[in-house]
Design a protein around this motif. Structure first.
Motif, mmCIF file in Angstrom:
data_model
loop_
_atom_site.group_PDB
_atom_site.id
_atom_site.type_symbol
_atom_site.label_atom_id
_atom_site.label_comp_id
_atom_site.label_asym_id
_atom_site.label_seq_id
_atom_site.Cartn_x
_atom_site.Cartn_y
_atom_site.Cartn_z
ATOM 1 N N GLY A 61 75.513 46.038 62.855
ATOM 2 C CA GLY A 61 74.965 44.739 62.469
ATOM 3 C C GLY A 61 75.974 43.780 61.876
ATOM 4 N N LYS A 62 77.247 44.117 61.930
ATOM 5 C CA LYS A 62 78.282 43.280 61.303
ATOM 6 C C LYS A 62 78.355 41.898 61.951
ATOM 7 N N SER A 63 78.600 41.869 63.246
ATOM 8 C CA SER A 63 78.744 40.584 63.940
ATOM 9 C C SER A 63 77.421 39.839 64.021
ATOM 10 N N VAL A 64 76.313 40.565 64.214
ATOM 11 C CA VAL A 64 75.002 39.933 64.298
ATOM 12 C C VAL A 64 74.697 39.165 63.016
ATOM 13 N N THR A 65 75.034 39.747 61.881
ATOM 14 C CA THR A 65 74.814 39.086 60.593
ATOM 15 C C THR A 65 75.534 37.749 60.533
ATOM 16 N N ASN A 66 76.789 37.743 60.924
ATOM 17 C CA ASN A 66 77.584 36.531 60.770
ATOM 18 C C ASN A 66 77.310 35.503 61.856
ATOM 19 N N LEU A 67 76.880 35.939 63.018
ATOM 20 C CA LEU A 67 76.419 34.978 64.016
ATOM 21 C C LEU A 67 75.150 34.286 63.537
ATOM 22 N N ALA A 68 74.335 35.003 62.751
ATOM 23 C CA ALA A 68 73.142 34.387 62.169
ATOM 24 C C ALA A 68 73.522 33.327 61.150
#
Length: 355
Positions: A61-68
């Motif tokens: 969930g690392k990249s998903v968090t920051n794309l959010a």
């Protein structure tokens, strides 16, 4: 950016000094197989001039968090719930027009694959100059001069000539530097670097990390480094957030997490790193099993199917009750082991591997 039925209340008030505050963030993707719970109740804070390292396996969930944070998810198949405050401005539910005014100027992202992120049809200089013209109203001549300045700033040789080159004419390290120049051309207050050293040799990796640190000292930007490389975290970050199955399982300063980890998953990550001072025939200690499916995460602690310490927790609650991070504390781990048990395991089993 679409939202679920309503925004959940965060666990307490964010510190007054927080430039970026994320509270109870959920990011779910609708697929043919069901709902993917990519981020599942995440909260963290970041101050200006500070660097947060986010570490974890692929799919945590690392990249998903920051794309959010940047509002880059497709609203047609993404449901986002929670609170994202950037310098006091709410980003969850913000319109595309509002987000476009912030992207590049207030917040920017250095993407993982610079060759894919840069357009092959336009020169590097034009791609750096475009956001500068958009956010400042500069002329083409002024924007070109700024692009040359930024290429020089990130260490590209002969920037006045290379500004007219295309991405394929740059080496991997140079493209990554150009990506950094494009992200920082408007001196944003928040910079998110997604695996900024992937596919680069160790010398160029060190140069890129030093460059980010130098630029942060110049601008005072808040930086998020997303990586699976604990060496990168140790070199660049002030604070660490360890993610597993869309949740934070441990957080603290770099020194705290690296020298005194509290969560079995963090123990596994650190134990699996080879050491230069160990014998060549010393076996690595891998984490058994595989990350869980985010379509149907396991009940209880998401790490319990892979954890070797569940037998120390009475009542089998690891398989039934999900452990939570301590509220209002910057240091902590989401684990059912008691503080005494964690200390004993660390001293007897983990510390000898890390010495």
């Amino acid at each position: 950016m679409s939202t679920l039925s309503q925004t959940a209340a965060g666990p307490g008030t964010a510190p007054a000094s927080s430039f970026l505050s994320v509270r109870d963030l959920y990011v779910h993707f609708a697929t043919e197989d069901g709902t993917v719970k990519a981020v599942d109740g995440l909260s963290f804070d970041l101050e200006r001039g500070s660097t947060l390292g986010i570490v974890g396996e692929s799919g945590s969930g690392k990249s998903v968090t920051n794309l959010a944070v940047l509002g880059l998810h497709n609203p047609l198949n993404t449901a986002i719930q929670g609170e994202i405050l950037l310098d006091g401005q709410e980003l969850t539910g913000a319109s595309e027009r509002q987000l476009n005014r912030l992207r590049g100027k207030k917040m920017a992202m250095i993407f993982q694959d610079s060759l894919a992120a840069l357009s092959p049809f336009y020169t590097v200089g034009r791609q750096i100059a475009e956001p500068f013209m958009k956010h400042t109203g500069a002329t083409r001549r002024e924007a070109r001069a700024r692009a040359v300045e930024m290429l020089r700033r990130v260490g590209i040789p002969q920037p006045d000539l290379r500004v007219d080159d295309y991405p394929h004419q740059f080496s991997g390290g140079m493209r990554q530097r150009a990506m950094i120049a494009m992200a920082l051309v408007c001196d944003p207050d928040l910079v998110i670097a997604d695996e900024p050293t992937t596919a680069l040799d160790v010398t160029v990796q060190a140069q890129i990390l030093d460059l980010l640190k130098d630029l942060q000292q110049e601008t005072g930007a808040a930086i998020i480094i997303i990586t699976h490389d604990l060496g990168v975290i140790a070199k660049t970050a002030d604070h660490v957030m360890v993610m597993y199955a869309g949740r934070c399982v441990e957080r603290g300063t770099v020194k705290e997490v690296m020298q005194r980890p509290q969560h079995p998953y963090t123990w596994g990550l650190l134990s699996s790193v080879p050491r230069l001072d160990s014998s060549v025939d010393t076996p690595l200690v891998p984490i058994p099993g595989a990350p869980p499916s985010l379509l149907s995460p396991p009940p209880g602690c998401p790490f319990h199917p892979r954890c070797g310490f569940t037998d120390q927790v009475a009542g089998g609650i690891c398989a039934t009750a999900r452990p939570e991070l301590p509220e209002g504390e910057r240091r902590g781990s989401a684990c059912h082991l008691t503080a005494t048990q964690k200390e004993a395991v660390f001293i007897e089993q983990i510390h000898p591997r890390l010495r």
